[in-house]
Each structure stands twice: as C-alpha cells, then as structure tokens.
Enzyme design. Structure first.
Site, PDB file in Angstrom:
ATOM      1  N   GLU A  66      -5.185  -5.189  10.681  1.00 51.42           N
ATOM      2  CA  GLU A  66      -4.189  -4.142  10.916  1.00 51.42           C
ATOM      3  C   GLU A  66      -4.533  -3.403  12.209  1.00 51.42           C
ATOM      4  OE1 GLU A  66      -2.134  -2.809   7.054  1.00 51.42           O
ATOM      5  OE2 GLU A  66      -3.929  -1.616   7.274  1.00 51.42           O
ATOM      6  N   SER A  98       3.616  -2.061  10.398  1.00 54.33           N
ATOM      7  CA  SER A  98       5.064  -1.994  10.648  1.00 54.33           C
ATOM      8  C   SER A  98       5.815  -3.272  10.279  1.00 54.33           C
ATOM      9  CB  SER A  98       5.327  -1.590  12.100  1.00 54.33           C
ATOM     10  OG  SER A  98       4.746  -0.331  12.360  1.00 54.33           O
ATOM     11  N   GLU A 119      -6.758   4.669   7.840  1.00 60.43           N
ATOM     12  CA  GLU A 119      -6.563   6.089   7.536  1.00 60.43           C
ATOM     13  C   GLU A 119      -7.817   6.685   6.896  1.00 60.43           C
ATOM     14  OE1 GLU A 119      -2.860   5.728   5.429  1.00 60.43           O
ATOM     15  OE2 GLU A 119      -1.828   5.283   7.310  1.00 60.43           O
ATOM     16  N   HIS A 149      -9.411   1.116   4.938  1.00 61.96           N
ATOM     17  CA  HIS A 149      -8.133   1.313   5.633  1.00 61.96           C
ATOM     18  C   HIS A 149      -8.349   2.255   6.823  1.00 61.96           C
ATOM     19  CE1 HIS A 149      -4.032   2.595   6.438  1.00 61.96           C
ATOM     20  NE2 HIS A 149      -3.661   1.476   5.845  1.00 61.96           N
ATOM     21  N   ASN A 177       0.865  -1.189   0.000  1.00 56.89           N
ATOM     22  CA  ASN A 177       0.000   0.000   0.000  1.00 56.89           C
ATOM     23  C   ASN A 177       0.897   1.234   0.000  1.00 56.89           C
ATOM     24  OD1 ASN A 177      -1.839   2.031   0.471  1.00 56.89           O
ATOM     25  ND2 ASN A 177      -2.262   1.455   2.594  1.00 56.89           N
ATOM     26  N   TRP A 178       0.963   1.881  -1.162  1.00 54.31           N
ATOM     27  CA  TRP A 178       1.872   3.032  -1.282  1.00 54.31           C
ATOM     28  C   TRP A 178       1.336   4.278  -0.583  1.00 54.31           C
ATOM     29  CZ3 TRP A 178       4.149   3.634  -6.885  1.00 54.31           C
ATOM     30  CH2 TRP A 178       4.710   2.415  -7.291  1.00 54.31           C
ATOM     31  N   LYS A 179       0.051   4.270  -0.277  1.00 54.95           N
ATOM     32  CA  LYS A 179      -0.604   5.470   0.275  1.00 54.95           C
ATOM     33  C   LYS A 179      -0.377   6.655  -0.679  1.00 54.95           C
ATOM     34  CE  LYS A 179       0.207   3.515   4.780  1.00 54.95           C
ATOM     35  NZ  LYS A 179       0.177   3.732   6.230  1.00 54.95           N
ATOM     36  N   GLY A 232       2.923  -1.168   4.325  1.00 53.32           N
ATOM     37  CA  GLY A 232       2.887   0.263   4.015  1.00 53.32           C
ATOM     38  C   GLY A 232       4.264   0.782   3.642  1.00 53.32           C
ATOM     39  N   GLY A 266       2.374   2.348  11.069  1.00 53.06           N
ATOM     40  CA  GLY A 266       3.279   3.501  11.107  1.00 53.06           C
ATOM     41  C   GLY A 266       4.034   3.587  12.419  1.00 53.06           C
TER      42      GLY A 266
HETATM   43  C1  PEP Z   1      -0.696   0.339   6.382  1.00 51.60           C
HETATM   44  O1  PEP Z   1      -0.908   1.553   6.493  1.00 51.60           O
HETATM   45  O2  PEP Z   1      -1.514  -0.416   5.836  1.00 51.60           O
HETATM   46  C2  PEP Z   1       0.552  -0.171   6.947  1.00 51.60           C
HETATM   47  C3  PEP Z   1       0.624  -1.447   7.213  1.00 51.60           C
HETATM   48  O3  PEP Z   1       1.546   0.734   7.156  1.00 51.60           O
HETATM   49  P1  PEP Z   1       3.016   0.447   7.767  1.00 51.60           P
HETATM   50  O4  PEP Z   1       3.493  -0.852   7.160  1.00 51.60           O
HETATM   51  O5  PEP Z   1       3.834   1.596   7.329  1.00 51.60           O
HETATM   52  O6  PEP Z   1       2.849   0.342   9.237  1.00 51.60           O
END
Ligand code: PEP
Length: 252
Positions: free
Chosen positions: A164, A210, A96, A94, A8-10, A231, A170
């Site tokens: 998640e 993470s 976010e 998600h 997931n590039w966001k 992410g 993050g």
């Molecule tokens: C995400 O936002 O789906 C995610 C898993 O982010 P990160 O890997 O950066 O924690």
C-alpha cells in the site's frame, strides 16, 4: 487461483445499524462469488455482528493485534481474544498505525503473535513518497525485511503482504497497474531473498490504495497481484458489491 479481497473498515461506521447493513450486503454478494474470497475487517466492537450466520461466506479479520500474550495493557486486544472472536486474519502495520508511532520491530512482534495463534497476518508495507532516484525501493525492502524479522521459514506461506503506497491511500487515484506490477515483482523478489523462492511463491501479495469498483479489474488483472486491500469502498455496500463481482469475473 483464487483472488482475495480484504475490506478494512477502519474506524467506520459510527452506528451498529450501519455496520449490520454492510455485513448483510457483503455476505449476500459473497454467496454469489466463485473465484474470490472475501475478508471483512470491522472495528473490534462489530466483530460479533459479522461472526455467526453466514460466517463461512466471509472470513473475519481484525485491524490490529497486541504483541503481548495477555496482561496489563489497557486498550489492547490479544491474538487469542481475536481468535476466540472468530478472526482468521489480522491487519498488521497499516500506515495509519505506523503514523501513530508503530515501527518495524513492534510490527514484527505482532506478526509473530498472530502466527502463533493461527491467525493470518496481513502485513502492510509501502513507501511514503516516490523519488526519481528510486530510494523508495530501499525503504520498501527494509520495511519488509524488518517487519518479518525473526519469522520462521515454516510460517512464511501463511503471511499475506499488502503493498500500500502511502501516497495512494485515501487519494483520488490508485497507482497505475504498470507500477503496481513492477512493485509487486520487487516485493516478491524481496520475499524470495528472505524466505527462499519456494516459500516466497506461496505468499499472496495484495495491492491497496484507492481501489474502487471502477479500477479493481485492471489493477488485479494487469497489476499481477493476488487481490486487494480496500479501504473506503469496503464500507460502501453498492460499490463493494460491484468491486467483488468485477474481481470475480476476471477468472470466470
Ligand atoms: C487502506 O487504508 O488500507 C486503503 C487502501 O484505503 P483506501 O482504499 O480508502 O485508499
């Protein structure tokens, strides 16, 4: 059994040139994998860069979808448009986006729209915090149940659940593999209550939060998940390459 890793590039990266570098790198490493499938979810504007040459190596996904079919919805992108642009997957719900106001009812309509269009929805669920009393379990159960409200049994096997925990996204550290395993069992039990055991067993459950190239192996092998939603590490070409190779090595 094949593992699935979704990136997931966001809202990254900010330039086309950087996007092209990530795409080229992921396609190259994907061509060397034998037991791991890869999905890339760039921002909409980069989807056409990822589709095309080498598209069979890495599936394409989007980061959101409109719940409506088409019409006057400024800024929205329909499931049909996503399919026409090569998307086989779409991330839905998600945390976010939930933080921007999406609720389970809206998310369930997005899941349904994706399924109608033949796109695999990657439904994100996860508790905000963990309390000692275990109330977060009920939060998680309701999120799953309500985000899948109205989804027909016959479509169940096409859904992917990305567990998640919001507090691990993050963050500095991922959740421990033991807790991931325990929660993945709970997610599968909840899915069984909704769809019945036979259908529920076919639903892939991923972990996200993470994950990086250092912890991916233990999370997948000890966490009893079917793959990862990644992410930050998914836009770091070297780290993501090592992560994919590490996951691929688990079954080899
Ligand atoms: C995400 O936002 O789906 C995610 C898993 O982010 P990160 O890997 O950066 O924690």
């Amino acid at each position: 059994m094949k593992y699935l890793v979704i990136g997931n590039w966001k809202m990254n990266p900010n330039t086309k040139a950087e996007a092209q570098k990530i795409i080229a790198s992921v396609k190259k490493v994907a061509s060397q994998l034998s037991t791991t499938s890869v999905v890339m979810c760039p921002p909409y504007v980069y989807m056409s860069l990822a589709y095309g040459k080498g598209a069979s190596l890495v599936a394409l996904g989007a980061q959101d979808v409109a719940p409506e079919i088409q019409g006057s919805y400024t800024g929205e992108v329909s499931a049909t448009m996503l399919r026409e642009s090569g998307a086989a997957y779409v991330i839905v719900g998600h945390s976010e986006r939930r933080a921007m106001g999406e609720n389970d009812e809206l998310i369930s309509r997005k899941v349904a729209r994706a399924l109608e269009e033949g796109i695999i929805p990657v439904l994100c669920v996860g508790e905000k915090t963990r309390d000692k009393e275990g109330l977060y379990m009920e939060e998680l159960r309701l999120q799953i149940k309500n985000s899948l409200q109205g989804i027909e049994q016959k479509h169940a096997h096409k859904i992917i659940i990305a567990y998640e925990p919001v507090w691990a996204i993050g963050a500095k550290e991922a959740m421990t593999p033991a807790l991931i395993q325990e929660t993945a069992i709970f997610v599968r039990k909840t899915l069984t209550d909704i769809f019945g055991q036979e259908k529920a067993l076919k639903i892939k459950v991923l972990y996200g939060g993470s994950v990086n190239f250092r912890n991916a192996t233990e999370i997948v092998s000890q966490g009893s998940v079917d793959g990862l939603l990644v992410g930050r590490e998914s836009i770091n070409p070297l780290g993501f390459k090592d992560l994919l190779i590490a996951v691929d090595e688990i079954i080899k």
